[in-house]
Every structure is written in C-alpha cells, then in structure tokens.
Design a protein around this motif. Structure first.
Motif, mmCIF file in Angstrom:
data_model
loop_
_atom_site.group_PDB
_atom_site.id
_atom_site.type_symbol
_atom_site.label_atom_id
_atom_site.label_comp_id
_atom_site.label_asym_id
_atom_site.label_seq_id
_atom_site.Cartn_x
_atom_site.Cartn_y
_atom_site.Cartn_z
ATOM 1 N N UNK A 80 -26.856 -52.292 -2.799
ATOM 2 C CA UNK A 80 -26.382 -51.531 -1.643
ATOM 3 C C UNK A 80 -25.366 -52.320 -0.834
ATOM 4 N N UNK A 81 -25.718 -53.547 -0.451
ATOM 5 C CA UNK A 81 -24.809 -54.374 0.352
ATOM 6 C C UNK A 81 -23.541 -54.684 -0.429
ATOM 7 N N UNK A 82 -23.693 -54.994 -1.725
ATOM 8 C CA UNK A 82 -22.526 -55.288 -2.560
ATOM 9 C C UNK A 82 -21.602 -54.080 -2.630
ATOM 10 N N UNK A 83 -22.175 -52.896 -2.772
ATOM 11 C CA UNK A 83 -21.378 -51.667 -2.812
ATOM 12 C C UNK A 83 -20.647 -51.441 -1.495
ATOM 13 N N UNK A 84 -21.353 -51.553 -0.384
ATOM 14 C CA UNK A 84 -20.720 -51.324 0.919
ATOM 15 C C UNK A 84 -19.629 -52.363 1.193
ATOM 16 N N UNK A 85 -19.863 -53.599 0.789
ATOM 17 C CA UNK A 85 -18.835 -54.631 0.949
ATOM 18 C C UNK A 85 -17.598 -54.308 0.111
ATOM 19 N N UNK A 121 -22.063 -46.927 6.482
ATOM 20 C CA UNK A 121 -22.373 -46.572 5.099
ATOM 21 C C UNK A 121 -23.665 -45.809 4.942
ATOM 22 N N UNK A 122 -24.278 -45.405 6.056
ATOM 23 C CA UNK A 122 -25.584 -44.758 6.014
ATOM 24 C C UNK A 122 -25.476 -43.259 5.741
ATOM 25 N N UNK A 123 -26.531 -42.712 5.165
ATOM 26 C CA UNK A 123 -26.621 -41.293 4.820
ATOM 27 C C UNK A 123 -27.742 -40.655 5.615
ATOM 28 N N UNK A 124 -27.445 -39.532 6.266
ATOM 29 C CA UNK A 124 -28.457 -38.780 7.001
ATOM 30 C C UNK A 124 -28.602 -37.416 6.337
ATOM 31 N N UNK A 125 -29.691 -37.192 5.603
ATOM 32 C CA UNK A 125 -29.827 -35.927 4.874
ATOM 33 C C UNK A 125 -29.901 -34.706 5.774
ATOM 34 N N UNK A 126 -30.251 -34.899 7.066
ATOM 35 C CA UNK A 126 -30.386 -33.759 7.977
ATOM 36 C C UNK A 126 -29.067 -33.380 8.638
ATOM 37 N N UNK A 127 -28.038 -34.187 8.440
ATOM 38 C CA UNK A 127 -26.759 -33.916 9.091
ATOM 39 C C UNK A 127 -25.615 -33.923 8.068
ATOM 40 N N UNK A 128 -25.822 -33.217 6.981
ATOM 41 C CA UNK A 128 -24.760 -33.049 6.003
ATOM 42 C C UNK A 128 -23.984 -31.773 6.301
ATOM 43 N N UNK A 129 -22.742 -31.744 5.915
ATOM 44 C CA UNK A 129 -21.896 -30.595 6.231
ATOM 45 C C UNK A 129 -22.189 -29.418 5.305
ATOM 46 N N UNK A 130 -22.184 -28.206 5.858
ATOM 47 C CA UNK A 130 -22.406 -27.034 4.996
ATOM 48 C C UNK A 130 -21.260 -26.880 4.003
ATOM 49 N N UNK A 131 -21.585 -26.375 2.824
ATOM 50 C CA UNK A 131 -20.575 -26.126 1.800
ATOM 51 C C UNK A 131 -20.658 -24.659 1.401
ATOM 52 N N UNK A 171 -41.022 -42.562 -1.056
ATOM 53 C CA UNK A 171 -39.665 -42.259 -0.588
ATOM 54 C C UNK A 171 -38.685 -43.376 -0.933
ATOM 55 N N UNK A 172 -38.949 -44.093 -2.032
ATOM 56 C CA UNK A 172 -38.142 -45.271 -2.373
ATOM 57 C C UNK A 172 -36.665 -44.941 -2.483
ATOM 58 N N UNK A 173 -36.322 -43.880 -3.222
ATOM 59 C CA UNK A 173 -34.916 -43.529 -3.412
ATOM 60 C C UNK A 173 -34.268 -43.107 -2.103
ATOM 61 N N UNK A 174 -34.956 -42.257 -1.330
ATOM 62 C CA UNK A 174 -34.360 -41.783 -0.080
ATOM 63 C C UNK A 174 -34.144 -42.936 0.895
ATOM 64 N N UNK A 175 -35.096 -43.859 0.958
ATOM 65 C CA UNK A 175 -34.938 -45.018 1.842
ATOM 66 C C UNK A 175 -33.696 -45.826 1.459
ATOM 67 N N UNK A 176 -33.495 -46.017 0.161
ATOM 68 C CA UNK A 176 -32.322 -46.779 -0.293
ATOM 69 C C UNK A 176 -31.031 -46.021 -0.018
ATOM 70 N N UNK A 177 -31.066 -44.712 -0.222
ATOM 71 C CA UNK A 177 -29.863 -43.901 -0.004
ATOM 72 C C UNK A 177 -29.457 -43.907 1.469
ATOM 73 N N UNK A 178 -30.434 -43.876 2.359
ATOM 74 C CA UNK A 178 -30.104 -43.896 3.796
ATOM 75 C C UNK A 178 -29.402 -45.197 4.188
ATOM 76 N N UNK A 179 -29.686 -46.259 3.430
ATOM 77 C CA UNK A 179 -29.065 -47.550 3.715
ATOM 78 C C UNK A 179 -27.692 -47.701 3.059
ATOM 79 N N UNK A 180 -27.357 -46.749 2.163
ATOM 80 C CA UNK A 180 -26.025 -46.804 1.539
ATOM 81 C C UNK A 180 -26.037 -46.881 0.036
ATOM 82 N N UNK A 181 -27.228 -46.720 -0.582
ATOM 83 C CA UNK A 181 -27.338 -46.781 -2.041
ATOM 84 C C UNK A 181 -26.600 -45.611 -2.670
ATOM 85 N N UNK A 182 -26.467 -45.633 -4.004
ATOM 86 C CA UNK A 182 -25.682 -44.632 -4.729
ATOM 87 C C UNK A 182 -26.196 -43.214 -4.449
#
Length: 301
Positions: free
Chosen positions: A116-121, A156-166, A290-301
């Motif tokens: 995650x950190x390597x990706x964001x960097x 680099x954080x992701x908030x699943x509750x505040x994504x834009x409508x498509x 919630x392992x994947x969601x926790x990582x995604x909120x921090x900036x994971x793929x």
C-alpha cells in the motif's frame, strides 16, 4: 436490415474498452497496475484492443514485493518487451530500506499489506492521476462496493460510502490536485468470464495457472508453495503435489489447489464446478472478516 447481436463476452469486452477509452480521455497520466496475474493481463490485452493500431497509451506499473513467483517476473518482462510499453516498478524492499514500512516478522509474515505505502509513494512520485486495476466485484465483498471510477482522496484513502454515482454510462473523473482515481474496467466480469475470454482470445498467461508438480505445505486449507521466503512450521510436512493457482500474489500467501487442469479448456471446466471464490486461497484475506476492506481504505489495490 438484420439485427446485430453481441454475445455476453462481446458485451463485457465493449464495456471494458469504453472505460479504458474514458480513462484516456479524462486523465492526464494514467497507468495500468500490472501484477502478472490473469486479470491485469486481461486488462492489458483489452487496452491493446482499445487503442489498436496505436500502442497502449499507458505505462504498466508493478508494485514488486520482492517475494514474487519467479515465473511471474519472467512473464512480466517478456510481455513488456513484446508490447513495447514502459514499465514502472515500485519496490517494497526499497520502502523497507528507507524505513517507510516495517517488515512483518514470524511464521505468518507477509509483505502483501506493505504494498500500500509503496503504491501510494509511486503514485505521488510519477504524478499518477488514475491507476487502472483488474479488480472484479465477484472476487471479494469489499471489491463488490467499487465503482468503475473509484475516487481516492489526497491521502490515497477510499471511502466506500462516498463514491460518486455512475448513471447510465456517465463516468466522472474530476478531482482536486493530490487526489487520484482507480479505474476497474472488468468490474462486471466473473472468474468464469475471464477464463472463457482468455480461451477465446488465446491470451498467454503464466504457467502457474496450469497444473504442475510442486513442493507445497498445507496451511489454512491451502497448498502454500515451498520457497526461500517460506518459514515452515515444525508440524508442516513438505508434499509434492500437482497443483495450480487460481490467483497470483506474494508467494508466501498464495495458496494452490490440487488439480489436473493443464490446458485452458480444462481450467474452464474446473472453474465451472468451483464453489469457493478464487481468493479463498489467499492467506492475507483470512486475517479478519474485513481484511480486504481495511486495506483498501488505506490505499490498497
């Protein structure tokens, strides 16, 4: 004039190509996140189709844990050479050396979360405003919440509750300086769709996806490959098994399944009978509910 019908693979292909072209139109400096796995290979193939006869207009970016399957790195380098595209590499080992991340210790240690950190960097270093990934909604419950254009804030954080409508086919890639997007052209594809398309298009994938003899240990109901990075537990016994991998990641946490599927046709038939998601053999997803969601909120793929 007769009607023209698309089969479902053509529809998925058309949707993905539309999204890739929207990325090219709306962003200044996008990249394709390339892991050497089948999904990122598929996205790269679709990008090749989307802009043919021109070259793919995006570099490939690989976040290298340093604990990859050798076959994956070999495949990556060969594909980059064949396509003539630029390869950007973010190194987890360099992040460790610089003190940006702290390497896990012990027998359950993995470098997967350190990406995650390597990706964001890397996104900051190369001024990336959109990173195109091969995530699919059927893989995991957190990925099911993603939009095609997934907004990331300036941390680099992701908030699943505040994504834009498509709505319909309107995609909104507007962002402030420092923010970026992740784009997921194959969100609506399933594992079965991916393999049927790979079979139809005869896309080359790493040999790891085909059944082959390998030394493995049984851990968390998965066959983990023996490697120089695996810290074997005293009770674990090394077996020689004919296995294949449904998904590719860090070699220390990617579990194989016993299989005789050594052709694309056999893989398609095998996947059709599967009852467990392909990420069921990834140890990093089993650390918590919630392992994947926790990582995604921090900036994971």
């Amino acid at each position: 004039m007769g009607k023209y019908y698309l089969n479902y693979l053509d529809e998925l292909e058309s949707e993905a190509i539309y999204i890739l072209r929207e990325v090219a139109a709306q962003f200044e400096n996008p990249v394709i996140l390339f892991s050497g796995g089948k999904d990122s290979i598929l996205v790269t193939h679709l990008a090749k189709k989307a802009f043919y006869p021109a070259a793919i207009p995006f570099p490939l970016m690989h976040i290298d844990t340093g604990h990859n399957f050798p076959e994956t790195i070999q495949f990556r380098d060969q594909l980059v050479q064949e396509l003539g595209v630029q390869l950007l590499v973010g190194s987890v080992q360099e992040s460790i050396n610089k003190g940006r991340v702290l390497e896990e210790k012990g027998k359950n240690a993995t470098r997967n979360a350190l990406q995650t950190i390597t990706l964001l960097d890397a996104i900051e270093e190369y001024h990336i405003d959109c990173a195109i990934g091969g995530g699919r909604r059927d893989e995991e419950k957190a990925r099911a919440k993603e939009r095609f254009f997934s907004h990331r804030d300036d941390f680099g954080s992701w908030d699943p509750k505040h994504q834009r409508p498509e709505l319909w086919n309107i995609l909104n890639g507007k962002h402030f300086e420092g923010e970026h997007f992740r784009a997921f052209p194959i969100s609506n594809w399933t594992e079965m769709d991916v393999w049927n398309y790979i079979l139809r298009e005869q896309i080359e994938v790493p040999s790891l996806y085909f059944a082959h003899q390998r030394e493995v240990v049984l851990r968390n109901e998965s066959w983990i490959p023996v490697s120089e990075y695996l810290l074997k537990r005293e009770e674990e016994i090394v077996h020689s098994k004919k296995v294949r991998f449904r998904t590719l990641g860090d070699i220390t946490i990617t579990g194989g399944i016993e299989s005789e599927a050594d052709t694309l046709e056999k893989i398609v038939a095998e996947v059709a009978m599967m009852k467990q998601t392909e990420r069921g053999n990834r140890a990093d997803d089993k650390r918590s509910e919630s392992a994947m969601e926790d990582r995604k909120k921090e900036g994971y793929f």
